[in-house]
Design a protein around this motif. Structure first.
Motif, mmCIF file in Angstrom:
data_model
loop_
_atom_site.group_PDB
_atom_site.id
_atom_site.type_symbol
_atom_site.label_atom_id
_atom_site.label_comp_id
_atom_site.label_asym_id
_atom_site.label_seq_id
_atom_site.Cartn_x
_atom_site.Cartn_y
_atom_site.Cartn_z
ATOM 1 N N GLY A 36 37.757 34.810 -25.454
ATOM 2 C CA GLY A 36 37.278 34.131 -27.155
ATOM 3 C C GLY A 36 36.347 34.903 -26.746
ATOM 4 O O GLY A 36 35.164 35.688 -26.016
ATOM 5 N N ILE A 37 35.085 35.398 -28.328
ATOM 6 C CA ILE A 37 34.025 35.854 -28.968
ATOM 7 C C ILE A 37 33.166 34.295 -29.172
ATOM 8 O O ILE A 37 33.243 33.721 -29.545
ATOM 9 C CB ILE A 37 34.241 36.546 -29.323
ATOM 10 N N ALA A 42 27.952 37.751 -33.899
ATOM 11 C CA ALA A 42 26.847 37.697 -33.037
ATOM 12 C C ALA A 42 26.960 38.185 -31.631
ATOM 13 O O ALA A 42 26.988 39.166 -30.975
ATOM 14 C CB ALA A 42 25.993 36.396 -33.114
ATOM 15 N N GLY A 43 27.930 37.664 -30.905
ATOM 16 C CA GLY A 43 28.987 37.691 -29.705
ATOM 17 C C GLY A 43 28.856 38.840 -29.377
ATOM 18 O O GLY A 43 29.336 39.445 -28.382
ATOM 19 N N LEU A 44 30.188 39.407 -30.559
ATOM 20 C CA LEU A 44 30.732 40.745 -30.478
ATOM 21 C C LEU A 44 29.851 41.002 -30.022
ATOM 22 O O LEU A 44 29.832 42.449 -29.107
ATOM 23 C CB LEU A 44 31.614 40.852 -31.600
ATOM 24 N N ASP A 48 29.338 38.709 -25.356
ATOM 25 C CA ASP A 48 29.581 37.531 -25.112
ATOM 26 C C ASP A 48 31.117 37.194 -25.142
ATOM 27 O O ASP A 48 31.178 36.313 -26.401
ATOM 28 C CB ASP A 48 28.283 36.249 -26.135
ATOM 29 N N VAL A 49 31.548 37.528 -24.088
ATOM 30 C CA VAL A 49 33.342 37.265 -24.603
ATOM 31 C C VAL A 49 33.998 36.124 -23.265
ATOM 32 O O VAL A 49 32.764 36.730 -22.079
ATOM 33 C CB VAL A 49 33.750 39.019 -24.045
ATOM 34 N N GLN A 82 29.403 47.491 -38.077
ATOM 35 C CA GLN A 82 31.173 47.338 -37.771
ATOM 36 C C GLN A 82 31.651 47.886 -36.495
ATOM 37 O O GLN A 82 32.643 47.712 -36.133
ATOM 38 C CB GLN A 82 31.126 47.304 -39.110
ATOM 39 N N ARG A 83 31.353 48.990 -36.506
ATOM 40 C CA ARG A 83 31.848 50.399 -35.348
ATOM 41 C C ARG A 83 31.547 50.203 -34.143
ATOM 42 O O ARG A 83 31.999 49.808 -34.103
ATOM 43 C CB ARG A 83 30.287 51.804 -36.075
ATOM 44 N N ARG A 84 29.723 49.268 -33.830
ATOM 45 C CA ARG A 84 29.708 48.770 -32.734
ATOM 46 C C ARG A 84 30.529 48.152 -32.374
ATOM 47 O O ARG A 84 31.315 47.394 -31.261
ATOM 48 C CB ARG A 84 27.946 48.564 -32.159
ATOM 49 N N GLY A 85 30.785 46.269 -32.938
ATOM 50 C CA GLY A 85 32.112 45.883 -33.155
ATOM 51 C C GLY A 85 32.962 46.393 -32.673
ATOM 52 O O GLY A 85 33.919 45.662 -31.511
ATOM 53 N N TYR A 86 33.859 46.779 -33.206
ATOM 54 C CA TYR A 86 34.964 47.643 -32.760
ATOM 55 C C TYR A 86 34.807 48.446 -31.926
ATOM 56 O O TYR A 86 36.029 48.779 -31.176
ATOM 57 C CB TYR A 86 35.292 48.609 -34.110
ATOM 58 N N GLU A 87 34.120 49.187 -31.762
ATOM 59 C CA GLU A 87 33.928 49.830 -29.944
ATOM 60 C C GLU A 87 33.665 48.690 -28.773
ATOM 61 O O GLU A 87 34.560 48.683 -27.972
ATOM 62 C CB GLU A 87 32.640 50.652 -30.652
ATOM 63 N N ARG A 88 33.336 47.447 -29.626
ATOM 64 C CA ARG A 88 33.942 46.688 -28.070
ATOM 65 C C ARG A 88 34.402 46.330 -27.743
ATOM 66 O O ARG A 88 35.087 45.839 -27.173
ATOM 67 C CB ARG A 88 32.558 45.177 -28.658
ATOM 68 N N LEU A 89 35.324 45.768 -29.508
ATOM 69 C CA LEU A 89 36.338 45.188 -28.506
ATOM 70 C C LEU A 89 37.845 46.601 -28.493
ATOM 71 O O LEU A 89 38.178 46.136 -27.081
ATOM 72 C CB LEU A 89 36.716 44.950 -30.606
#
Ligand code: ADP
Ligand code: F6P
Length: 319
Positions: A36-37, A42-44, A48-49, A82-89
Motif C-alpha cells: 500500500g502506498i 505524494a507518498g509514492l 511511504d509504502v 512522474q519519472r521519480r514515481g516510476y523509478e520508486r515503483l
C-alpha cells in the motif's frame, strides 16, 4: 506478475476502504504480493509504502475515508515527479498499480502507464463526474448524507416557516445537487450544467407561498453559485426569512452505503484481474451493471452530465 501496489488519491470517497480491501484480498487470493502506498502520489515520491497482508484490511469495509490516507501532490504534475514515481515503483519491484481516485488521479495514473507500469484506475469521487461508467464510488453515500441533512433542515424550516438555501458539493458538477434535490423534495435545484436566473427562482418561491407553502428548500451545487449570496438575494427580493446551510465536507465522510461497498468490492477485485491479464491505462468500470474496462483516453473524453429529464422532473414535482 508477482507484486502490485495500491494507492488512494485526490478527494477521499466513502467506499475507498472497501475497494482497497477487495484489491488486497483478490491479489492475495491469486498469489500476488501487495503493498500500500500512503498519501497518494505524494507518498509514492516519499517512499511511504507498507506491506498489505490479509489482516491489514480487516474491519475497514464499513469505514469511510481511506486507510491509506490521500493527498494532492503538485510535484507529480511535473515530468520529473512522474519519472521519480516510476523509478520508486520499479525499485520496489512493483509491476502493477491500482489507483483509486478521480479525474486528476487518473491523469497521473495515465502517466505511469505511459512510463511502463501496468496501471488501472478505479473511479472514486463523490462528485460522480467520471463518465463512461454507471457510477463512481462514494456518490451514493454522499447523496444519502445530503438527504439526511436536508430532511433535518426541513423539520426546522417547517417549524419556523423559513426558506433554506442548502449548498452541496460536487466541484464543477451538479450530480449531488440534482439527486439530493429530487430525493429531498427541493423547490429549486441549481446546477452548473443548466443556466438559471435568480428572478425565476424567486418567482417560483413566491408562487409557492401564494398557494400556501409554509417553507421552501433550494439546493444549490457549489459549482452553480455561492449559497450565501443566493440566500441574500432571495431574502432581499422576497422578504422571506432565509437561512443558508453549506453541507461541506460532511458529505465526504461516514460509513459507505451498501451500494458503494458492493461497487467498490466489484471494481477493486476487477482491477486486480485486469492488471493480471496485462491490461493497462484503463479504468475498471461497470456499464449497465456488467464489469468492463475503459481506456483512460476514452474516460477523459467522456462527459457525464446530469440527466435533463431528471432535472425537469425535479422541477415539475416541486411546482
Ligand atoms: P481527483 O483525483 O479527485 O480528481 P485531483 O484533481 O486533485 O483529484 O488530482 C489528484 C492528484 O493527481 C494531484 O494532486 C496530482 O498529484 C495528480 N494529477 C492530477 N492531474 C495530473 C496530471 N495532469 N498529470 C499527472 N498527475 C496529475
Ligand atoms: O472532489 C471531491 C470534493 O469534495 C469536491 O466536491 C469539492 O469541491 C472538493 O473535493 C473539496 O476539496 P478539499 O477537500 O480540498 O476542500
Amino acid at each position: 506478475m508477482r507484486k502490485i501496489a495500491v494507492l488512494t488519491s485526490g478527494g477521499d470517497a466513502p467506499g475507498m476502504n472497501a475497494g482497497v480491501r477487495a484489491v488486497v484480498r483478490t491479489a492475495i487470493y491469486h498469489g500476488l504480493e501487495v503493498v500500500g502506498i500512503r498519501r497518494g502520489y505524494a507518498g509514492l515520491l516519499d517512499g511511504d509504502v507498507k506491506p498489505m497482508p490479509l489482516e491489514s484490511v480487516g474491519d475497514i469495509i464499513q469505514r469511510g475515508g481511506t486507510c491509506l490516507y490521500t493527498a494532492r501532490c503538485l510535484e507529480f504534475l511535473t515530468e520529473d515527479g512522474q519519472r521519480r514515481g516510476y523509478e520508486r515503483l520499479t525499485d520496489l519491484g512493483v509491476e502493477g498499480l491500482i489507483v483509486f481516485g478521480g479525474d486528476g488521479s487518473f491523469r497521473g495514473a495515465q502517466k505511469l502507464h505511459q512510463l511502463g507500469i501496468k496501471t488501472i484506475g478505479v473511479p472514486s469521487t463523490i462528485d460522480n463526474d467520471i463518465g463512461a461508467c454507471d457510477a463512481n464510488i462514494g456518490f451514493d453515500t454522499a447523496v444519502q448524507t445530503a438527504i439526511d441533512a436536508i430532511d433535518k433542515i426541513r423539520d426546522t424550516a417547517t417549524s419556523h416557516e423559513r426558506t433554506y438555501v442548502i449548498e452541496v458539493m460536487g466541484r464543477s458538477a451538479g450530480h449531488i445537487a440534482l439527486a439530493a434535490g429530487l430525493a429531498g423534495g427541493a423547490e429549486s435545484v441549481l446546477v452548473p450544467e443548466v443556466p438559471y436566473k435568480l428572478e425565476d427562482v424567486v418567482a417560483k418561491l413566491q408562487r409557492g407561498v401564494a398557494r400556501g407553502k409554509k417553507h421552501s428548500i433550494i439546493v444549490v451545487a457549489e459549482g452553480a453559485g455561492n449559497g450565501a449570496e443566493i440566500g441574500r438575494y432571495i431574502e432581499q427580493h422576497t422578504g422571506f426569512d432565509t437561512r443558508v446551510t453549506v453541507l461541506g465536507h460532511v458529505q465526504r465522510g461516514g460509513a459507505p452505503s451498501a451500494a458503494d461497498r458492493v461497487l467498490a468490492s466489484r471494481l477493486g477485485a476487477h482491477a486486480v484481474e485486469l492488471v493480471m491479464a496485462g491490461v493497462s491505462g484503463h479504468m475498471a468500470a461497470t456499464k449497465n451493471g456488467e464489469l468492463t474496462s475503459v481506456p483512460f483516453d476514452e474516460v477523459f473524453r467522456a462527459e457525464r452530465k446530469p440527466s435533463h429529464a431528471v432535472y425537469q422532473l425535479a422541477d415539475i414535482l416541486s411546482i
